[in-house]
Design an enzyme around this catalytic site. Structure first.
Site, mmCIF file in Angstrom:
data_model
loop_
_atom_site.group_PDB
_atom_site.id
_atom_site.type_symbol
_atom_site.label_atom_id
_atom_site.label_comp_id
_atom_site.label_asym_id
_atom_site.label_seq_id
_atom_site.Cartn_x
_atom_site.Cartn_y
_atom_site.Cartn_z
ATOM 1 N N CYS A 39 0.837 -1.204 0.000
ATOM 2 C CA CYS A 39 0.000 0.000 0.000
ATOM 3 C C CYS A 39 0.872 1.254 0.000
ATOM 4 C CB CYS A 39 -0.977 -0.029 1.162
ATOM 5 S SG CYS A 39 -2.459 0.915 0.811
ATOM 6 N N HIS A 82 -3.465 -4.994 0.295
ATOM 7 C CA HIS A 82 -2.813 -5.564 1.485
ATOM 8 C C HIS A 82 -2.911 -7.089 1.461
ATOM 9 C CE1 HIS A 82 -2.291 -1.829 3.878
ATOM 10 N NE2 HIS A 82 -3.336 -1.415 3.182
ATOM 11 N N GLU A 113 -1.434 -9.177 3.148
ATOM 12 C CA GLU A 113 -1.255 -9.788 4.477
ATOM 13 C C GLU A 113 -2.574 -10.245 5.101
ATOM 14 O OE1 GLU A 113 -0.714 -6.609 3.705
ATOM 15 O OE2 GLU A 113 -1.107 -5.214 5.362
HETATM 16 N N1 GLN Z 1 -2.050 6.701 2.978
HETATM 17 C C1 GLN Z 1 -2.151 5.984 1.746
HETATM 18 C C2 GLN Z 1 -3.515 6.165 1.095
HETATM 19 O O1 GLN Z 1 -4.444 6.561 1.731
HETATM 20 C C3 GLN Z 1 -1.813 4.526 1.929
HETATM 21 C C4 GLN Z 1 -2.766 3.815 2.811
HETATM 22 C C5 GLN Z 1 -2.204 2.518 3.342
HETATM 23 O O2 GLN Z 1 -1.020 2.269 3.278
HETATM 24 N N2 GLN Z 1 -3.060 1.680 3.903
HETATM 25 O O3 GLN Z 1 -3.682 5.882 -0.065
#
Ligand code: GLN
Length: 525
Positions: A379, A502, A504
């Site tokens: 992410c 994600h 994970e």
């Molecule tokens: N802050 C980033 C976004 O909002 C990444 C979010 C994250 O890593 N979960 O896109």
């Protein structure tokens, strides 16, 4: 439907969630279909707005539910996928009751905790467990017995006890057996906590005693006597080197037999999948070291799913993955320290929000890219990899994300349809989204497919304006959901894989997440 209610006493942080998940697992091993519900007595509607500092990881479900990290434990131990209704909070319950009151559903009656709030709670529990199609539902009541917040929930399960058949609802109480200065096991806290439970009209059927060391027979007998349960219903849950050994430990203590007897059910077909996996885990004799460069580096709870996913991949590859959590801000203060990353077999940058520590993470990504060290970006870890590439390979020195800075070159940006961020929790892209994978890419090899389905939690995206330029220089976007870039990889690098999703959250013991597995494999080489 059979209900197993798990309550906790003495203090928080005893591992009630792991206990609940483990109880589910030992019954799953006997062939039953299990589901689980977590009750969180706080007033928040969900965990989405809660700081990982305070509350630990926000776990994301397939339907986009942002929930308590215990649901992650349930999913991993039980190998199931849950939905947001499996996390009941005080906030949700009251919101519904108040909405009903405004609609006039209560026909002019005075709306009260008993029966209106308790009815709403019972209805939710029954509806969710039925909808799941499971045979047994484990319900973990968050907090400790005696907390004001958990009262309505404990009252609800008390009512359920009198409404359901005796063999359809049982209670497991998790307590602590501390050692005194002489090293003697003390039962008084357990006695007091069961007394408290009884004063609410609840009698435990089994007591899970958390202890530093195996709980002695003598101690068990004493607890049994004072708490009015048979001695075999007192289970020693002593510290173990890994949470995944807890089900095995409970099975050895005879808990599944006891619970089945209480619930008047017979084992269906015994599965040894878990045992086999534990044996595999116990026989590991290799170790690799991964640097996880993040913000909440000192708080393991904030990234449980990443730790677990690394572990799952490690078990599969026959190696222990030792993850060192490094605070990226330290690299900002002392950029020359970045060289210490050389000693690691792989570098991982996890998700995150806000500008703090991001420049340090970018330094770590640059180091991984330039030194051919396996890199996994999750992410924000992908967004920063794109920024790093734009700055240092394309020469766009002020490339950045519009979340992190005002810049002429927002290579990471809000897409127009995202609009302006107005209310917290309302504007994120959450939960399962599909991605199409480029044939022949690392991504398609890892997933063994040309599509994938993974969970998301983000607002910002790779800015489509920069894609051509970036790809021309060697970073490829090999996973896409229409105009959204889902994966960025660098072919030719030993392993450089980053995703907007994600992975994970979907990793399970015995079913490691593909990117984690490949990352650990690359790190082992
Ligand atoms: N802050 C980033 C976004 O909002 C990444 C979010 C994250 O890593 N979960 O896109």
């Amino acid at each position: 439907m059979k209900y197993i209610i798990v309550t906790g006493g003495v203090m928080s942080g005893l591992g009630k969630g792991i206990t609940a998940a483990s109880i589910g697992r030992i019954l799953k091993n006997k062939g039953f279909n299990i589901t689980a519900i977590k009750i969180d007595p706080y007033i928040n509607i969900d965990a989405g707005t809660m700081s990982p500092y305070q509350h630990g990881e926000v776990f994301v479900l397939k339907d986009g539910g942002e929930v308590d990290l215990d649901l992650g434990n349930y999913e991993r131990f039980l190998d199931i996928e849950l939905t947001r209704e499996h996390n009941i909070t005080t906030g949700q319950v009251y919101q519904t009751v108040i909405d009903k009151e405004r609609r006039g559903d209560y026909l002019g009656k005075t709306v009260q905790i008993i029966p209106h709030v308790t009815n709403e709670i019972k209805e939710r529990i029954r509806k969710v467990s039925k909808k799941s199609g499971a045979e047994i539902c484990i319900i973990e009541v968050g907090g400790t017995v005696g907390d004001i917040e958990s009262m309505p929930f404990l009252e609800s399960v008390r009512q359920m006890h009198s409404e359901e058949k005796e063999e359809d609802i049982i209670f497991v109480h998790v307590t602590l057996v501390p050692l005194d200065t002489q090293g003697e096991q003390k039962t008084k806290p357990t006695q007091h906590s069961v007394k408290e439970l009884r004063s609410l009209g609840l009698q435990p059927d089994a007591i899970v005693a958390r202890c530093k060391e195996p709980v002695l027979l003598d101690t068990k007998s004493k607890i049994a006597l004072f708490c009015d349960v048979p001695a075999r219903a007192v289970v020693s849950a002593h510290d173990s080197s890994d949470i995944y050994y807890v089900p095995t430990l409970m099975e050895k203590e005879g808990l599944s037999d006891y619970l089945m007897q209480k619930l008047k059910i017979k084992e269906k077909e015994v599965s040894y999948v878990w045992d086999t996996l534990m044996k595999k885990m116990a026989s590991i004799d290799r170790e690799i070291r991964i640097a996880v460069v993040g913000k909440y580096a000192h708080l393991g709870d904030s990234y449980i799913s990443i730790n677990e996913a690394l572990k799952h991949a490690g078990i599969e590859c026959g190696c222990r993955v030792k993850a060192d959590w490094l605070d990226s801000e330290e690299f900002e203060k002392n950029p020359s320290d970045i060289d210490m990353l050389r000693k690691y077999n792989g570098i991982l940058v996890p998700g995150g929000f806000g500008v703090r520590g991001t420049e340090g993470k970018i330094l770590a990504i640059k180091f991984a890219r330039e030194n051919n060290i396996p890199y996994l970006g999750l992410c924000l870890g992908m967004q920063l990899a794109v920024i790093e590439f734009a700055r240092n390979v394309l020469g766009i020195t002020d490339a950045n994300s519009s979340e992190l800075a005002t810049t002429k070159h927002p290579v990471i940006d809000l897409l127009p349809e995202q609009g302006k961020v107005k209310n917290m929790g309302g504007t994120m892209r959450l939960g399962n989204c599909e991605a199409e994978l480029v044939e022949g890419s690392l991504a398609s090899k890892l997933y063994g497919s040309t599509t994938l389905m993974e969970r998301h939690r983000h607002r910002y995206e790779v800015n489509p304006k920069y894609i051509k330029q970036i790809e021309a220089k060697g970073m490829k976007f090999t996973g896409k959901n229409e105009h959204r870039m889902e994966i960025a990889e660098i072919p030719g690098h030993k392993f450089f894989f980053s995703s907007q999703f994600h992975p994970e959250f979907k990793s399970r013991p015995g079913k490691p997440s593909p990117p984690f597995l490949a990352f650990v494999r690359a790190a082992m080489q």
